[in-house]
Design an enzyme around this catalytic site. Structure first.
Site, PDB file in Angstrom:
ATOM      1  N   CYS A 212      36.075 -37.665  66.734  1.00 26.10           N
ATOM      2  CA  CYS A 212      35.958 -38.937  67.435  1.00 26.10           C
ATOM      3  C   CYS A 212      35.416 -38.755  68.840  1.00 26.10           C
ATOM      4  O   CYS A 212      34.603 -39.531  69.300  1.00 26.10           O
ATOM      5  CB  CYS A 212      37.325 -39.612  67.477  1.00 26.10           C
ATOM      6  SG  CYS A 212      37.310 -41.135  68.345  1.00 26.10           S
TER       7      CYS A 212
ATOM      8  N   CYS B 255      47.033 -55.979  69.800  1.00 24.77           N
ATOM      9  CA  CYS B 255      48.290 -56.508  69.254  1.00 24.77           C
ATOM     10  C   CYS B 255      49.105 -57.060  70.414  1.00 24.77           C
ATOM     11  O   CYS B 255      49.143 -56.452  71.479  1.00 24.77           O
ATOM     12  CB  CYS B 255      49.056 -55.389  68.548  1.00 24.77           C
ATOM     13  SG  CYS B 255      50.527 -55.963  67.672  1.00 24.77           S
TER      14      CYS B 255
ATOM     15  N   GLY C  38      46.879 -54.582  64.711  1.00 23.03           N
ATOM     16  CA  GLY C  38      47.375 -55.953  64.782  1.00 23.03           C
ATOM     17  C   GLY C  38      48.570 -56.233  63.889  1.00 23.03           C
ATOM     18  O   GLY C  38      48.908 -55.458  62.995  1.00 23.03           O
TER      19      GLY C  38
ATOM     20  N   HIS D 158      61.618 -48.026  61.300  1.00 21.48           N
ATOM     21  CA  HIS D 158      61.658 -47.012  62.364  1.00 21.48           C
ATOM     22  C   HIS D 158      63.021 -46.755  63.012  1.00 21.48           C
ATOM     23  O   HIS D 158      63.183 -45.774  63.741  1.00 21.48           O
ATOM     24  CB  HIS D 158      60.628 -47.293  63.461  1.00 21.48           C
ATOM     25  CG  HIS D 158      59.243 -47.518  62.947  1.00 21.48           C
ATOM     26  ND1 HIS D 158      58.668 -46.745  61.971  1.00 21.48           N
ATOM     27  CD2 HIS D 158      58.305 -48.453  63.262  1.00 21.48           C
ATOM     28  CE1 HIS D 158      57.438 -47.182  61.713  1.00 21.48           C
ATOM     29  NE2 HIS D 158      57.193 -48.217  62.473  1.00 21.48           N
TER      30      HIS D 158
ATOM     31  N   CYS E 186      53.486 -46.922  69.731  1.00 20.97           N
ATOM     32  CA  CYS E 186      52.190 -47.310  69.168  1.00 20.97           C
ATOM     33  C   CYS E 186      51.207 -47.610  70.271  1.00 20.97           C
ATOM     34  O   CYS E 186      51.485 -48.439  71.143  1.00 20.97           O
ATOM     35  CB  CYS E 186      52.359 -48.539  68.266  1.00 20.97           C
ATOM     36  SG  CYS E 186      50.784 -49.225  67.698  1.00 20.97           S
TER      37      CYS E 186
ATOM     38  N   CYS F  18      42.305 -49.400  54.521  1.00 22.49           N
ATOM     39  CA  CYS F  18      43.257 -49.837  55.547  1.00 22.49           C
ATOM     40  C   CYS F  18      42.543 -50.816  56.475  1.00 22.49           C
ATOM     41  O   CYS F  18      41.601 -50.459  57.182  1.00 22.49           O
ATOM     42  CB  CYS F  18      43.740 -48.597  56.306  1.00 22.49           C
ATOM     43  SG  CYS F  18      44.950 -48.990  57.552  1.00 22.49           S
TER      44      CYS F  18
ATOM     45  N   SER G 233      51.791 -54.938  55.894  1.00 22.38           N
ATOM     46  CA  SER G 233      52.815 -54.300  56.710  1.00 22.38           C
ATOM     47  C   SER G 233      53.126 -55.153  57.932  1.00 22.38           C
ATOM     48  O   SER G 233      52.215 -55.592  58.640  1.00 22.38           O
ATOM     49  CB  SER G 233      52.330 -52.919  57.161  1.00 22.38           C
ATOM     50  OG  SER G 233      53.262 -52.349  58.058  1.00 22.38           O
TER      51      SER G 233
ATOM     52  N   GLU H 212      38.271 -50.911  63.657  1.00 16.62           N
ATOM     53  CA  GLU H 212      38.003 -49.859  62.692  1.00 16.62           C
ATOM     54  C   GLU H 212      38.691 -50.120  61.365  1.00 16.62           C
ATOM     55  O   GLU H 212      39.758 -50.737  61.313  1.00 16.62           O
ATOM     56  CB  GLU H 212      38.457 -48.511  63.254  1.00 16.62           C
ATOM     57  CG  GLU H 212      37.419 -47.990  64.210  1.00 16.62           C
ATOM     58  CD  GLU H 212      37.782 -46.677  64.837  1.00 16.62           C
ATOM     59  OE1 GLU H 212      38.951 -46.283  64.756  1.00 16.62           O
ATOM     60  OE2 GLU H 212      36.881 -46.052  65.405  1.00 16.62           O
TER      61      GLU H 212
ATOM     62  N   CYS I 152      55.286 -52.141  70.513  1.00 21.78           N
ATOM     63  CA  CYS I 152      56.102 -51.048  69.985  1.00 21.78           C
ATOM     64  C   CYS I 152      55.837 -49.814  70.847  1.00 21.78           C
ATOM     65  O   CYS I 152      54.678 -49.478  71.102  1.00 21.78           O
ATOM     66  CB  CYS I 152      55.766 -50.794  68.525  1.00 21.78           C
ATOM     67  SG  CYS I 152      55.995 -52.278  67.519  1.00 21.78           S
TER      68      CYS I 152
ATOM     69  N   ASN J   3      52.066 -39.650  65.286  1.00 24.31           N
ATOM     70  CA  ASN J   3      50.781 -39.188  65.802  1.00 24.31           C
ATOM     71  C   ASN J   3      50.757 -39.404  67.306  1.00 24.31           C
ATOM     72  O   ASN J   3      50.690 -40.546  67.758  1.00 24.31           O
ATOM     73  CB  ASN J   3      49.634 -39.981  65.175  1.00 24.31           C
ATOM     74  CG  ASN J   3      49.335 -39.485  63.787  1.00 24.31           C
ATOM     75  OD1 ASN J   3      48.897 -38.357  63.603  1.00 24.31           O
ATOM     76  ND2 ASN J   3      49.619 -40.317  62.804  1.00 24.31           N
TER      77      ASN J   3
HETATM   78  N1  SAH Z   1      51.455 -54.208  63.043  1.00 28.94           N
HETATM   79  C1  SAH Z   1      51.826 -53.931  61.712  1.00 28.94           C
HETATM   80  C2  SAH Z   1      50.737 -53.220  60.954  1.00 28.94           C
HETATM   81  C3  SAH Z   1      50.397 -51.843  61.473  1.00 28.94           C
HETATM   82  S1  SAH Z   1      50.758 -50.720  60.215  1.00 28.94           S
HETATM   83  C4  SAH Z   1      53.093 -53.125  61.697  1.00 28.94           C
HETATM   84  O1  SAH Z   1      53.516 -52.665  62.757  1.00 28.94           O
HETATM   85  O2  SAH Z   1      53.673 -52.991  60.634  1.00 28.94           O
HETATM   86  C5  SAH Z   1      50.674 -49.186  60.948  1.00 28.94           C
HETATM   87  C6  SAH Z   1      51.936 -48.366  60.780  1.00 28.94           C
HETATM   88  O3  SAH Z   1      51.796 -47.194  61.611  1.00 28.94           O
HETATM   89  C7  SAH Z   1      53.164 -49.104  61.287  1.00 28.94           C
HETATM   90  O4  SAH Z   1      54.275 -48.774  60.492  1.00 28.94           O
HETATM   91  C8  SAH Z   1      53.312 -48.549  62.671  1.00 28.94           C
HETATM   92  O5  SAH Z   1      54.622 -48.710  63.130  1.00 28.94           O
HETATM   93  C9  SAH Z   1      52.912 -47.117  62.484  1.00 28.94           C
HETATM   94  N2  SAH Z   1      52.501 -46.449  63.741  1.00 28.94           N
HETATM   95  C10 SAH Z   1      52.078 -47.005  64.900  1.00 28.94           C
HETATM   96  N3  SAH Z   1      51.802 -46.052  65.823  1.00 28.94           N
HETATM   97  C11 SAH Z   1      52.045 -44.877  65.221  1.00 28.94           C
HETATM   98  C12 SAH Z   1      51.930 -43.522  65.650  1.00 28.94           C
HETATM   99  N4  SAH Z   1      51.502 -43.217  66.875  1.00 28.94           N
HETATM  100  N5  SAH Z   1      52.252 -42.557  64.771  1.00 28.94           N
HETATM  101  C13 SAH Z   1      52.638 -42.863  63.502  1.00 28.94           C
HETATM  102  N6  SAH Z   1      52.761 -44.118  63.045  1.00 28.94           N
HETATM  103  C14 SAH Z   1      52.474 -45.110  63.899  1.00 28.94           C
HETATM  104 FE1  SF4 Z   2      51.532 -54.003  66.928  1.00 25.43          FE
HETATM  105 FE2  SF4 Z   2      52.239 -52.762  64.647  1.00 25.43          FE
HETATM  106 FE3  SF4 Z   2      51.530 -51.331  66.832  1.00 25.43          FE
HETATM  107 FE4  SF4 Z   2      53.841 -52.640  66.797  1.00 25.43          FE
HETATM  108  S1  SF4 Z   2      53.251 -50.918  65.446  1.00 25.43           S
HETATM  109  S2  SF4 Z   2      52.365 -52.620  68.503  1.00 25.43           S
HETATM  110  S3  SF4 Z   2      53.306 -54.468  65.643  1.00 25.43           S
HETATM  111  S4  SF4 Z   2      50.215 -52.702  65.647  1.00 25.43           S
END
Ligand code: SAH
Ligand code: SF4
Length: 411
Positions: free
Chosen positions: A382, A144, A208, A264, A151, A137, A240, A124, A148, A339
């Site tokens: 969605c 990925c 990713g 974070h 995530c 975006c 990012s 997406e 994390c 989120n």
């Molecule tokens: N993988 C890269 C790019 C993703 S950017 C990275 O981690 O930087 C997306 C952003 O949203 C990142 O800062 C990620 O940590 C954050 N993110 C991931 N899951 C989230 C969630 N459930 N709620 C809010 N932010 C989140």
């Molecule tokens: Fe991958 Fe970024 Fe999600 Fe971490 S926050 S699992 S690096 S997409």
């Protein structure tokens, strides 16, 4: 009101299939000028001495005019256009669905061919219009490999890296759909900034880890910022990363875009849990790489993303530690309300807590750090997607959308 175009309906599906079949020919999108010239020569349709000129001609049609069919390249002879079409494609990918939120946020579900992954993949892309700018975006991988803990993408297996063409296709198709190429009308109902380019900014903040797909991302961003083509300013492109330290200096030197770090946490114990790549590249190394980021200045700051997790990283002590950690680095701080997704153990911090945290950060000299979630109604919508178009499980999609919309940058 949320608008949703289900492109899986009616004849649209067949037309898209025909187009998808066409994409099995190698695409000219995503090649450097030199590769483009070489491809034409190797196909035997352009003599060596014309390669540079033809590459330039095609480049202009593909990236300045946004043409997705050789037939529209009017200054190229009919015969050569037919030859080009026999060997190559410049077609757009299959759009499975397009949704438009009441706040103007748009979301596309793209389907790309398997390329060895066994089945087609879906990703997406989200467009967020605001006063004076429009941010796209973009995703860099399907899934990925990192995990994390907050995530949802991290719980999916990596299917594969996106190719340069697929990364650029997200930008090109978004610009098509927004009427953002010269001589194209903006479609009815498209909410876009009042003036200037509709896609004025890009953030590599989709699915990713872009620095685990460095070469493809680099090539795509260099094409996106090429002054004779798509012409996006590098200051309006933000990449990012979760903290792939060895690639950070290269990002500045070889791509030259703005950097965002998914921080974070302010100590290794917590960051090891939240962003496990921290075990490999701990905070000390990450912060040192940030301080040394090529081109860093007060006008070109690093954005530090900080997800607000209730009772995990949201105390005033954490805010103090954050300011201390970033001392001396030209930085912006983005607080992202968490989120939630089905099955997660985390909760979003209370609004009061977020405000207190933000006040502290503000008083320390960082402006408006809370990121407002956008396109919430598309998230709600969605679940209304037709199930046949929904290869990704609904929970995966919800989490991805939430992340992309929350994660849009401030560049
Ligand atoms: N993988 C890269 C790019 C993703 S950017 C990275 O981690 O930087 C997306 C952003 O949203 C990142 O800062 C990620 O940590 C954050 N993110 C991931 N899951 C989230 C969630 N459930 N709620 C809010 N932010 C989140
Ligand atoms: Fe991958 Fe970024 Fe999600 Fe971490 S926050 S699992 S690096 S997409």
């Amino acid at each position: 009101m949320t608008l949703s175009f289900d492109l899986t309906a009616e004849g649209a599906r067949d037309a898209l299939r025909a187009r998808a079949a066409a994409t099995e020919k190698p695409s000219l999108i995503g090649l450097t000028r030199a590769e483009l010239g070489a491809a034409l020569v190797a196909a035997g349709i352009v003599p060596e001495r014309q390669a540079k000129m033809r590459a330039q001609q095609l480049w202009h049609w593909m990236y300045v005019r946004g043409v997705s069919d050789f037939a529209h390249m009017f200054n190229i002879s009919k015969d050569l256009r037919a030859e080009l079409d026999k060997h190559f494609t410049v077609a757009r990918p299959e759009i499975v669905e397009e949704q438009i939120s009441s706040d103007g946020t748009r979301k596309w579900l793209f389907r790309f061919p398997p390329r060895g992954a066994g089945r087609p993949v879906e990703i997406e892309t989200v467009y967020i219009p605001e006063e004076g700018r429009g941010t796209l975006c973009i995703s860099s991988q399907v899934g990925c490999t990192l995990t994390c803990s907050f995530c949802h993408t991290g719980t999916q297996k990596l299917v594969r890296n996106l190719t340069t063409e697929e990364i650029l296709a997200q930008l090109l198709t978004a610009r098509d759909r927004l009427g953002d190429f010269p001589d194209r009308d903006t479609p009815d109902g498209a909410m876009v900034p009042a003036e200037g380019r509709k896609v004025s900014n890009i953030v590599m903040m989709g699915m990713g880890e872009p620095l685990y797909n460095f070469e493809a991302v680099k090539k795509a961003l260099l094409i996106a910022s090429d002054g004779d083509g798509l012409s996006l300013s590098k200051r309006r492109i933000t990449l990012s990363t979760s903290g792939v330290v060895p690639e950070i200096a290269r990002t500045g030197e070889e791509i030259g875009v703005m950097l965002a770090i998914s921080l974070h946490a302010t100590n290794d114990d917590l960051r090891d849990l939240l962003v496990p790549i921290n075990k490999k590249f701990p905070l000390k190394e990450l912060i040192a790489a940030c301080r040394a980021y090529p081109g860093l200045s007060n006008a070109r700051r690093i954005t530090f993303e900080y997800v607000m997790l209730k009772d995990v990283n949201d105390s005033l002590e954490d805010a103090k530690a954050l300011v201390k950690l970033l001392k001396g680095i030209p930085a912006k701080i983005n607080l992202i309300p968490f989120n939630p997704w089905p099955g997660t153990n985390y909760q979003c911090s209370d609004w009061e807590t977020i405000e207190k945290f933000a006040d502290y950060i503000n008083n320390a000299g960082y402006a408006s750090p809370i990121r407002t979630p956008r396109g919430r109604d598309i998230l709600a919508a969605c679940g209304q997607l037709k199930s046949e178009s929904e290869r990704m499980r609904k929970v995966d999609r919800l989490a991805l959308e939430a992340m992309m919309i929350a994660g849009h940058g401030e560049a």
